[in-house]
Design an enzyme around this catalytic site. Structure first.
Site, PDB file in Angstrom:
ATOM      1  NE  ARG A 143      -4.356   1.355   2.023  1.00  0.00           N
ATOM      2  CZ  ARG A 143      -5.078   2.061   2.882  1.00  0.00           C
ATOM      3  NH1 ARG A 143      -4.583   2.426   4.042  1.00  0.00           N
ATOM      4  NH2 ARG A 143      -6.304   2.397   2.588  1.00  0.00           N
TER       5      ARG A 143
ATOM      6  CD1 TRP B 190      -2.858   1.143  15.928  1.00  0.00           C
ATOM      7  CD2 TRP B 190      -2.469   2.489  17.656  1.00  0.00           C
ATOM      8  NE1 TRP B 190      -1.523   1.070  16.211  1.00  0.00           N
ATOM      9  CE2 TRP B 190      -1.248   1.884  17.267  1.00  0.00           C
ATOM     10  CE3 TRP B 190      -2.454   3.376  18.740  1.00  0.00           C
ATOM     11  CZ2 TRP B 190      -0.042   2.133  17.920  1.00  0.00           C
ATOM     12  CZ3 TRP B 190      -1.250   3.620  19.393  1.00  0.00           C
ATOM     13  CH2 TRP B 190      -0.063   3.012  18.982  1.00  0.00           C
ATOM     14  CG  ASP B 191      -6.183   1.114   9.832  1.00  0.00           C
ATOM     15  OD1 ASP B 191      -6.019  -0.114   9.897  1.00  0.00           O
ATOM     16  OD2 ASP B 191      -6.818   1.666   8.903  1.00  0.00           O
TER      17      ASP B 191
ATOM     18  CB  CYS C  79      -8.601  -0.790  12.681  1.00  0.00           C
ATOM     19  SG  CYS C  79      -8.946  -0.966  10.929  1.00  0.00           S
TER      20      CYS C  79
ATOM     21  CG  ASP D  57     -11.293  -2.853   5.629  1.00  0.00           C
ATOM     22  OD1 ASP D  57     -11.742  -2.187   6.578  1.00  0.00           O
ATOM     23  OD2 ASP D  57     -10.143  -2.699   5.186  1.00  0.00           O
TER      24      ASP D  57
HETATM   25  C1  DGJ Z   1      -8.341   0.045   6.706  1.00  0.00           C
HETATM   26  C2  DGJ Z   1      -9.496   0.120   7.642  1.00  0.00           C
HETATM   27  O1  DGJ Z   1      -9.991  -1.148   7.920  1.00  0.00           O
HETATM   28  C3  DGJ Z   1     -10.577   1.008   7.049  1.00  0.00           C
HETATM   29  O2  DGJ Z   1     -11.686   1.025   7.879  1.00  0.00           O
HETATM   30  C4  DGJ Z   1     -10.001   2.368   6.849  1.00  0.00           C
HETATM   31  O3  DGJ Z   1      -9.703   2.943   8.086  1.00  0.00           O
HETATM   32  C5  DGJ Z   1      -8.780   2.302   5.972  1.00  0.00           C
HETATM   33  N1  DGJ Z   1      -7.826   1.353   6.459  1.00  0.00           N
HETATM   34  C6  DGJ Z   1      -8.129   3.643   5.869  1.00  0.00           C
HETATM   35  O4  DGJ Z   1      -6.956   3.626   5.184  1.00  0.00           O
END
Ligand code: DGJ
Length: 754
Positions: free
Chosen positions: A463, A497-498, A546, A568
């Site tokens: 990504r 927090w991703d 997340c 997602d």
């Molecule tokens: C992945 C997450 O699961 C989504 O909900 C979103 O926050 C995207 N990343 C954003 O880049």
């Protein structure tokens, strides 16, 4: 009552009993009783071999057939009586913690490389301590419990040649069929010792006839349930992705072949860790099945200098003799009460609307306020600004690491936006991806050596981003400072927090060559440290984890965040299986679930708005759509969905969860129920995935009700007896077409009301 940490002398010539743990001196046996479960460990022979005697339904203390359960009454017997067959003893003995190199050829938990380059090790019992309470695991997530709720046993073992001390730590929960395990390993020698494998738990179950249940998937298809025989040989569950992963969850259950949802024996093992892991079930030659779980040894090494200690993370072991469903409910109770922390532990979460699927990167203050204005009118309580508010981030190819508000998009600044949202009576939340760095970022331009990488190799992009080297303290400091500046700059009450890529090129310019094998685990420790800091500096903030959806949905993360974005894939039908698998271990209160727009962005399916609501209600509940642009008839349904959330969330969050039917198995419908602890109330959700004429008037046998009670369907007023609903079933009427569903709210009625 002894205080936590008080040692109990093990040499007293009597039974030592502290609540759930006994040391039976004569038999040299430790008996751990957790709820209705017993776990027994024996010390045998002069050398002090530590063996696994029993794990299962609670048994009395008297007449334990320790010798035969440890397989000592047959040839080759213990080495003191038959040393010429020491290897055969090691090869068959059901050990409590397996080591590499001296004839236990089954999966080892501990392997080393000593100063001479040798790998052999072997540990023997030395001493033990039993005390009330449960110690914290330094730097690691773990379950907790008070001195009234828990008792701990520490068994100190040693490899005398290496001078390596291994402390096996067990805690029993008085009220649950649950025991936790972790291990502390200390180098007491003068020379360095390298750990090449340091797993957390080992159990040699009796018999070969188990099924293994595990949770697998991919991005947007997380935690689908798989069940298959272990057989002979090894079934391996693992992740080497640096995160617990979408592909395989750090959970496994061993079930007797005949075990069902509601009956039979099952052993659940859940790793309280979020990085690389391994869980292995090994059907062995003498009718035993070895289960081990811990940090994945692939790519792992840990250098222990003299007097240094390594802590292997916690494994939660749950036993059920009432099927998989009971195992699930034990995990749920344990995690809700003894793993999840913070102000939202037992509280309803605000209903949020997240702008990710509504706008992706294309938003500004005006757009967010438009969404918030509309959402606030409908009863939604929080706006979450997702990815795209910082640096120059208008797509996913730049700016990670530049945690500075982009005022071209957030015109007027963050504080202005948050204030405006607050004025609407809504809270405000924000998205971060703190562990990452874009090559196109000011941070990377200033510090190209701050990402994980190996010299002379170009790290692998995913990504368009690299992973920050969090083993380097200044990286943690710099990123944390940026995060906390943002959080202090406005009235922010939620953080998502991703983490959107796995770890590759796991090398650190900060650590010396002989510590490169430590990077993955040190990375996890740094993530935990940052999260600990965040949650203690900002205790009012609701943290949601997340990882590209649900790539890090694990018990480790739940210690810091009471909820995790599940997937997602927000399609209601896909979510049935994802949420069913997730809820096999993790409480409904932890499953991030939102109503999104249709056709669904992941699978292009159109489902009724009501159904999307029913499915999201089984999790944290929220919205993930542009509420200003959805069809009017959908928007009109939001207030009633919000009302359902307020009406039922206490029950859903706190109740007992029962799986009743799965589309994956019956190909027609999904059905689950949440029943209040006192059994006076139940919410049944029925989703008809495929309308089939032959399933007209589908009758579904409910679960978890009290057969003695009578229940009224709150909507129709119809009264049923609990026993009829459970043994005869409830007829699901009035559901026409695919993807339709309904909620049935059952409330106990007193006989005089009948
Ligand atoms: C992945 C997450 O699961 C989504 O909900 C979103 O926050 C995207 N990343 C954003 O880049």
């Amino acid at each position: 009552m002894p205080q936590s940490g008080d040692a109990i002398n093990h040499y007293l010539d009597r039974e030592v009993i502290i609540m759930g743990i006994k040391y039976l001196e004569k038999q040299r046996v430790f008996k751990l009783d957790a709820g209705q479960t017993s776990y027994v460990i024996g010390v045998v022979d002069d050398e002090g071999f530590l063996g696994h005697v029993y794990f299962g339904k609670r048994i009395p203390d008297q007449y334990l057939p320790v010798e035969s359960f440890l397989r000592l009454n047959e040839w080759p017997q213990v080495p003191s009586r038959n040393n010429r067959e020491r290897l055969s003893f090691n090869d068959a003995f059901p050990t409590e913690y397996s080591t590499f190199g001296q004839g236990d050829f089954r999966e080892a938990c501990l392997a080393v490389k000593d100063a001479h380059g040798h790998s052999v090790c072997g540990i023997k019992y030395q001493s033990h301590r039993i005390y009330a309470g449960k110690p914290r695991l330094k730097g690691l997530p773990a379950t907790f419990g008070s001195e009234e709720e828990t008792t701990t046993l520490e068994i100190t073992c040693k490899d005398e040649i290496l001078n390596l001390e291994v402390v096996l730590v067990y805690t029993v929960f008085e009220k649950f069929n649950a025991i936790t395990r972790s291990v502390r390993i200390r180098n007491q020698s003068q020379a360095p010792i390298r750990l090449t494998k340091a797993l957390s738990a080992c159990v040699d179950l009796n018999g070969n006839d188990y099924d293994i249940i595990s949770l697998h998937g991919s991005w947007a298809r997380e935690r689908h349930v798989q069940r298959m025989p272990v057989g002979l040989g090894k079934r391996v569950l693992s992740s080497v992705r640096g995160e617990s992963s979408h592909q395989c969850n750090p959970f496994m259950a061993l079930a007797a072949r005949e075990t069902t949802e509601d009956s039979g024996e099952v052993y659940g093992f859940c790793f309280v860790y979020s990085g690389n892991f391994v869980g292995i079930a090994e059907g062995c030659q003498f009718s035993t099945t070895r289960v081990v779980m811990g940090i994945n040894p692939e790519g792992f090494e840990w250098l222990l200098m003299p007097e240094e200690e390594f802590i292997a993370p916690e494994v939660i072991m749950v036993y059920s003799d009432q099927g998989i469903g009971k195992m699930t409910r034990t995990f749920h109770d344990l995690m809700r009460g003894h793993l999840i922390r913070g102000q939202y532990k037992d509280r309803k979460r605000p209903i949020l609307i997240n702008n990710w699927e509504a706008t992706y990167f294309d938003f500004n203050t005006q757009k967010l306020l438009d969404i918030a204005r509309e959402a606030s009118k409908l009863g939604i309580e929080m706006l979450v600004m997702d990815d795209g508010w910082f640096g120059r981030r208008n797509s996913d190819n730049c700016s990670l690491g530049d945690w500075v508000v982009n005022e071209d998009k957030i015109q007027g600044g963050l504080n202005y936006l948050v204030n405006e949202v607050n004025k609407l009576g809504m809270q405000f939340g924000i998205w971060f991806e703190p562990e990452m760095i874009s090559p196109d970022s000011d941070l990377y331009r200033a510090h190209p050596d701050w990402c994980l990488r190996v010299p002379d190799r170009t790290p692998c992009l995913s990504r368009d981003q690299y992973v920050l080297d969090l083993t380097r303290p200044e990286v943690v400091e710099t990123v944390y400072a940026m995060l906390s500046n943002i959080l202090k700059s406005a009235n922010i009450t939620y953080v998502k927090w991703d983490m959107n890529r796995p770890l590759t090129d796991v090398g650190s310019a900060y650590l010396p060559p002989d510590r490169q094998g430590e990077v993955s685990h040190r990375y996890m420790l740094a993530v935990y440290e940052m999260m600990e800091r965040l949650t203690s500096d900002f205790p009012h903030i609701l943290l949601e984890n997340c990882s590209g959806g649900g790539g890090r949905f694990d018990a480790g993360m739940l210690y810091y965040s009471p909820q995790i974005w599940c997937s997602d894939d927000t399609d209601a039908i896909e979510r049935l299986e994802i949420q069913r698998g997730t809820a096999m271990v993790y409480p409904l209160s932890t499953m991030g679930a939102h109503v999104s727009d249709c056709p669904n962005h992941a699978v292009h399916r159109t489902t009724p708005f009501e159904t999307r609501g029913y499915v999201a209600l089984a999790g944290t509940f929220g919205y993930e759509l542009d509420v200003t642009r959805i069809p009017e008839e959908d928007r009109a349904l939001i207030p009633s969905q919000v009302a359902l959330y307020h009406r039922f969330n206490d029950l859903i969050r706190q109740g007992d969860y029962y799986r009743i039917g799965s589309y994956a198995e019956n190909h027609v419908y999904d059905c689950w129920a949440v029943v209040s602890k006192d059994q006076t109330e139940a919410l049944v959700t029925y989703i008809q995935v495929l309308h089939r004429p032959s399933f007209k008037n589908q009758r579904v046998r409910l679960k978890g009700l009290n057969p003695e009670y009578y229940y009224k369907d709150a909507e129709t007023g119809e009264v049923f007896s609990g026993s009829v609903l459970m043994y005869g079933g409830m007829t699901m009427t009035g559901i026409q077409g695919d993807f339709k569903g309904k909620l049935i709210h059952l409330v106990r009625v007193e006989p005089e009301e009948l």
